[in-house]
Every structure is written in C-alpha cells, then in structure tokens.
Design a protein around this motif. Structure first.
Motif, PDB file in Angstrom:
ATOM      1  N   SER A 134      -4.220  -2.025   3.476  1.00  0.00           N
ATOM      2  CA  SER A 134      -3.426  -2.536   4.643  1.00  0.00           C
ATOM      3  C   SER A 134      -4.359  -3.538   5.532  1.00  0.00           C
ATOM      4  CB  SER A 134      -2.689  -1.646   5.543  1.00  0.00           C
ATOM      5  OG  SER A 134      -1.503  -0.926   4.583  1.00  0.00           O
ATOM      6  N   ASP A 135      -5.258  -2.893   6.016  1.00  0.00           N
ATOM      7  CA  ASP A 135      -6.418  -3.725   6.818  1.00  0.00           C
ATOM      8  C   ASP A 135      -6.774  -4.957   6.389  1.00  0.00           C
ATOM      9  OD1 ASP A 135      -6.938  -4.317   9.504  1.00  0.00           O
ATOM     10  OD2 ASP A 135      -8.644  -3.309   9.068  1.00  0.00           O
ATOM     11  N   THR A 136      -7.548  -4.517   5.128  1.00  0.00           N
ATOM     12  CA  THR A 136      -8.610  -5.674   4.811  1.00  0.00           C
ATOM     13  C   THR A 136      -7.763  -7.061   4.214  1.00  0.00           C
ATOM     14  OG1 THR A 136      -9.248  -4.555   3.128  1.00  0.00           O
ATOM     15  CG2 THR A 136     -10.740  -3.975   4.794  1.00  0.00           C
ATOM     16  N   SER A 141       0.978  -1.317   0.000  1.00  0.00           N
ATOM     17  CA  SER A 141       0.022   0.121   0.092  1.00  0.00           C
ATOM     18  C   SER A 141       0.783   1.051   0.207  1.00  0.00           C
ATOM     19  CB  SER A 141      -1.041   0.099   1.345  1.00  0.00           C
ATOM     20  OG  SER A 141      -1.838  -1.124   1.163  1.00  0.00           O
ATOM     21  N   THR A 142       2.000   1.433   0.730  1.00  0.00           N
ATOM     22  CA  THR A 142       2.804   2.529   1.097  1.00  0.00           C
ATOM     23  C   THR A 142       3.438   2.907  -0.573  1.00  0.00           C
ATOM     24  OG1 THR A 142       4.546   1.232   1.781  1.00  0.00           O
ATOM     25  CG2 THR A 142       3.179   2.313   3.279  1.00  0.00           C
ATOM     26  N   GLY A 195       4.942   5.669  -2.690  1.00  0.00           N
ATOM     27  CA  GLY A 195       6.315   5.286  -3.413  1.00  0.00           C
ATOM     28  C   GLY A 195       7.145   4.870  -2.650  1.00  0.00           C
ATOM     29  N   PHE A 196       7.152   4.530  -1.445  1.00  0.00           N
ATOM     30  CA  PHE A 196       8.171   4.102  -0.415  1.00  0.00           C
ATOM     31  C   PHE A 196       7.645   2.586   0.022  1.00  0.00           C
ATOM     32  CE2 PHE A 196       5.949   6.231   2.783  1.00  0.00           C
ATOM     33  CZ  PHE A 196       5.605   5.152   3.795  1.00  0.00           C
ATOM     34  N   ARG A 197       8.883   1.789   0.229  1.00  0.00           N
ATOM     35  CA  ARG A 197       8.721   0.501   0.804  1.00  0.00           C
ATOM     36  C   ARG A 197       8.624   0.418   2.418  1.00  0.00           C
ATOM     37  NH1 ARG A 197      11.993  -3.362   0.201  1.00  0.00           N
ATOM     38  NH2 ARG A 197      10.438  -5.002   0.630  1.00  0.00           N
ATOM     39  N   CYS A 198       8.193  -0.615   3.003  1.00  0.00           N
ATOM     40  CA  CYS A 198       8.478  -0.983   4.438  1.00  0.00           C
ATOM     41  C   CYS A 198       9.125  -2.524   4.387  1.00  0.00           C
ATOM     42  CB  CYS A 198       6.894  -0.983   5.019  1.00  0.00           C
ATOM     43  SG  CYS A 198       7.380  -1.534   6.801  1.00  0.00           S
TER      44      CYS A 198
END
Length: 543
Positions: A299-301, A179-180, A185-188
């Motif tokens: 993110s959540d669902t 999602s981010t 445009g950035f990763r986690c």
C-alpha cells in the motif's frame, strides 16, 4: 601504616583510571574499519546525526569519505554502502551473512511484537515466511492477480474524473484496495474507509517511532531499554503502535480465515497462509503480522511512487508530452492501455524506472546486519555491524545518472529489463535500489511493476497534468515521512484529455461495477483466471 593507606588508595584510583580509559574508548572507530568522520568518546558520530533529512548528510559523507564508509553510533559500528558495486559484492553475493537485521528494540520488539517482516531477524522463522511469501508472490502466481489490478486502476481513473483534488487519497485507495484484494480477498471502494486511514496512520507512526532519536539510543545503549517506561515516552508510543497494528492485522486475517473456512472467501494470499498455519503451527498473531507486513509494503510504497510520478509530470511537461505521444501511437484513443501493452510502450517502462530512481521511497534502505566478521577491499567489517544500503546517494550519483535531480526517462532508453531482472543483473546497470538487495529483495517487485505501469500509462492516456495557475512550482526535494517517504502534498490540475476519454473511462468503470455488489462493492464471483493457493510444506525455495 601510611604505606598501606597509599596502597589501598591506589587500588580504587587504578580501577577508576582503567574504567575511564575504557569509557573513553567507547565510540572510537576500531582499527581497520572503513574511513569516516572523526568520532568523540561515548557518542562516536551520534552527535552528528541530523534530526531531519538524514539522507542528505549521508550523501555528503559519501562524497567526503568514499562509497564505503563507517560511522560509530555509540557502541555500534555502522557500514554505509553508497555504491552499486559494494551493494552487489556484500548484500547480494554474500547474502548468507548479510541478511540479518540489527536488533531494533523500539521498531521490532516493542512496536512490532517481533513479528513485522521487514525488520525481522534472520533465522528459521524468517526463512519459513520468506518461503511462504515466495510461493504467493512469484512471477507466475502474481500474474493471476491482474484482474484485481485492472479493476482498482479503473476505479482510480473514475475518482480523478469526479474529484481530481483528492489525487493523493485516490492513489492511496488504489494501492490499498489492490493489496487487500490480493492478500485478504476484499476491496476498499472508498478512500474514506476508516481501515484505510488506520493502516496509513499505523505505518507512518511506526516509521516515526522507529526513526526517532530515542529508538536509536535504545539500540546503541541497551541500558536505556531497562529504564522505567515513563522515562522513555517513545516506548509507550511504540506499544500503542503494536496494539493498533496487532488488532488491525489480526482482525483482517481472522475475517479472511473464516471466509475461507465457510467457503465465502475469494482467492487471496490468505489461502496459502491458512494451509501453512496448519502445517507450521503459526499463531494467528504471527500470521496477522505476515499479511500486515505485505499490506504495509504493497500500500505505502506503490502509492508514494505514483504520487511522485504525477509530480514529475507536472514539473516536466515535456516528458508528459513525449509519454502521451507514445501511448497515442501504440494504444490509440479508443481503449485504455492494458498489461499486454507494456512491451510496446518502452518510454512508459522508462518512466517507471526513472520514477523509482528519481524519488526513492525507502530512502536509506532498511538496515542489514552482518552475522560474522568479514573483510572488504582490505577493510574490516565486524560481526554485528549495521550495514546501510544508502539508496538516495546511489540514485543521485552523477556518474550513474547525470543531472540526477532532473526527471529524465531517456536515461533508461537502452534498458529493456524488468525491475526484477535489473535487480539481479550487473550492479552498474541496475535501475534502482528501492526493493532492497540480496535475500531481502522485496518479493512483491513483479506486482509493483504492473501496478506502476497501469497507473502511469492510464493516467497519461486519460488526463493532462499541469501546474495550477498562480501557484509556485513544488519543491521536489521536500519529502515527508520516516523510514519511507513521499513528496509533501502539492496542488495539481488534472483534467481529462477529451470528452471521448471521459466516455471510455465511464464505460470501463460501469463494466467493473457489473462485477461487484452495488452495496458492498465486493466481487460477485471469482474473477476469471483466479486460483486458490497451493502451499506445500516441502516447497524448495532458496533462502
């Protein structure tokens, strides 16, 4: 003199009787409304609302009063739609008058600053945002983000090899980082990222305060909204939710905005929003909540649905075996499943549909509100009534889905539709109601379907899921959450299917690592096929 005294005494007595009579009328079900449980003065049916597992009580009422019934929650009439046909007839076909949201004091005004998209009232602002979101989530544009989905999914598989006990955290990182990337445009790269934790804490806390008894009372008896906040602790809690959410979402937006301005940003939804902000004069806080709402939903669902799927594979090993047989036959042992395999893996498509049906995340939908008086099958639906899409009850209807609590993908064997096609098709053939209805249908449905397919197919391609020795079978009906729910955390054994499987996953992840910076984990360059946005103020989108 005595006669005059009696007259003066009679006036306040008469006024008191009138006031009492009107007070006793509060909570009564108006004539003509759909049937429902008996009411009592003042409260209506409010005293019958359960504190836990409300979806089960709503299901019981549907069995007793029919697929369309009504509740009187204090002063507020509520219509509960517990049939697919009723949802189609009202929320879809009459979307022009059923697309509003109720006025939610705690959930929207206090905890969201009137900005959170999912509960935003229907109007010009909502229509503008709807057009924006359509522009960045339609099926053609969504396909451009497949490189992001592919990379994050492979990192998920590596996580399951290294620390399988952290299943829930790996799934959450996958859905959050995906999602981010699409939004900002950035990763986690790490599930211990404090921003990730803060997001899910914010979503969960917002859900809790929104579903609280105080929030309901404040909506049903507006006088509560004027009380000093020390008398209504939930208000202070909701303000804190808003402060945290505003800081988190606006911070993400401002960082992405700066990157796009100085040329360091990657293709993402914020490209379009930056263009739209200029043409539509949107504040940074408003845009922050737009992207924040997308981040919450994406993110959540998705993570909750994938977590439910793994639980189902553990509880129904015969389904897991059948799915793996199809994957082995179509994909084989030498490569991972790809998005292009979806049409050739019909049983996995059925697993996607069945998971969404069997374990709905938005269990009672997000309430709608009707903006004018309406009638349905001879019943009156008054202006301003709350309208609930009773997702759980529809999904658990044994006429639609025999043995509804059994996970049985074969019930969709003759359904070749995508989730979007099904949502817009015949009501009795619709596979699930998780994504809402009418003009409020979730526009991320195309991305969600691809993410779920990649997650499910690749987990089963690479791993065997089983119940740990010496543990009890998890209770599939033990759900946690507020507005959105997921299975209570459970123990599961996740083991690679072969040494060859491990090698292929490791190689795929290494190839991905070559695309990102070793220190930050961010992309070195724009992935092939990615494009920047193309927002146009005059975009013609039906809203």
């Amino acid at each position: 003199m005595l006669h005059l005294s009696i007259q003066y005494l009679a006036i306040p007595v008469l006024v008191g009787v009138v006031v009492l009579w009107r007070l006793l009328k509060v909570g009564q079900r108006p004539k003509g409304m759909p049937p429902g449980p008996p009411t009592i003065p003042i409260l209506g049916n409010l005293h019958q609302m359960p504190k836990e597992s409300p979806h089960l009580q709503f299901q019981k009422w549907a069995e007793e009063y029919g697929p369309v019934y009504s509740l009187m929650l204090g002063t507020k009439p509520t219509i509960v739609l517990s049939s697919d046909v009723a949802v189609k007839d009202l929320l879809d076909k009459k979307g022009g008058i059923y697309s509003d949201r109720p006025d939610m004091f705690i959930s929207q005004r206090v905890a969201s600053g009137n900005h959170r998209l999912v509960v935003m009232r229907y109007g010009e602002t909502w229509r503008l945002i709807h057009k924006l979101v359509h522009n960045i989530l339609n099926i053609k544009v969504a396909a451009k983000y497949i490189p992001y989905q592919d990379l994050e999914n492979k990192v998920l598989l590596a996580g399951l090899l290294d620390t399988p006990d952290a299943l829930f955290n790996h799934i959450r990182r996958f859905s959050y980082s995906l999602s981010t990337q699409m939004i900002f445009g950035f990763r986690c790269p790490d599930f211990a990222d404090p921003m990730l934790k803060r997001l899910f804490e914010t979503v969960e806390t917002w859900g809790v305060v929104s579903a609280s008894g105080v929030a309901q009372v404040a909506d049903l008896y507006p006088i509560v909204q004027k009380l000093p906040h020390f008398l209504v602790p939930t208000v202070s809690q909701a303000k804190k939710v808003h402060e945290v959410g505003r800081e988190l979402y606006t911070g993400h937006w401002l960082k992405a905005k700066q990157g796009l301005k100085d040329g360091t940003g990657l293709p993402c939804f914020c490209n379009d929003l930056l263009l739209a902000q200029k043409s539509e004069e949107l504040s940074d806080e408003a845009v922050g909540y737009i992207v924040g709402s997308l981040l919450e939903g994406g993110s959540d669902t998705t993570s909750s649905t994938l977590y439910a799927f793994v639980l189902a594979m553990m509880v129904w090993p015969e389904v897991q075996k059948k799915a793996q047989e199809e994957i082995d036959r179509v994909v084989g042992p030498d490569r991972l499943p790809e998005v292009d395999d979806y049409p050739n893996l019909p049983y996995i498509r059925c697993c996607v549909k069945e998971t969404l049906r069997w374990m709905p995340t938005v269990i009672l939908g997000v309430p709608h509100s009707v903006i004018q008086d309406d009638t349905y099958k001879g019943w009156v639906i008054p202006k301003g009534a709350t309208v609930i899409n009773n997702v759980w009850t529809i999904h658990m209807d044994p006429k639609r889905s025999p043995e509804p609590r059994r996970f049985n993908p074969d019930r969709f064997a003759n359904d070749p539709t995508t989730l979007y096609q099904s949502a817009n098709g015949e009501p009795m053939d619709r596979d699930n109601f998780n994504f809402g209805a009418g003009r409020r249908l979730c526009q991320g449905i195309h991305i969600a379907e691809r993410s779920l397919f990649l997650g499910m197919s690749r987990i089963l391609w690479g791993f065997n899921v089983s119940q740990p020795l010496g543990t009890a079978t998890p209770d599939i009906d033990d759900l946690v959450g507020g507005i959105t729910v997921h299975p209570r955390p459970y123990k599961v054994d996740i083991k690679p299917r072969s040494t060859k499987t491990v090698k292929i996953i490791r190689t795929a992840v290494k190839d991905c690592e070559d695309l990102v910076h070793p220190d930050s984990g961010q992309w070195k360059k724009v992935p092939d096929g990615m494009v920047f946005g193309s927002w146009k103020p005059d975009s013609k989108v039906k809203v």
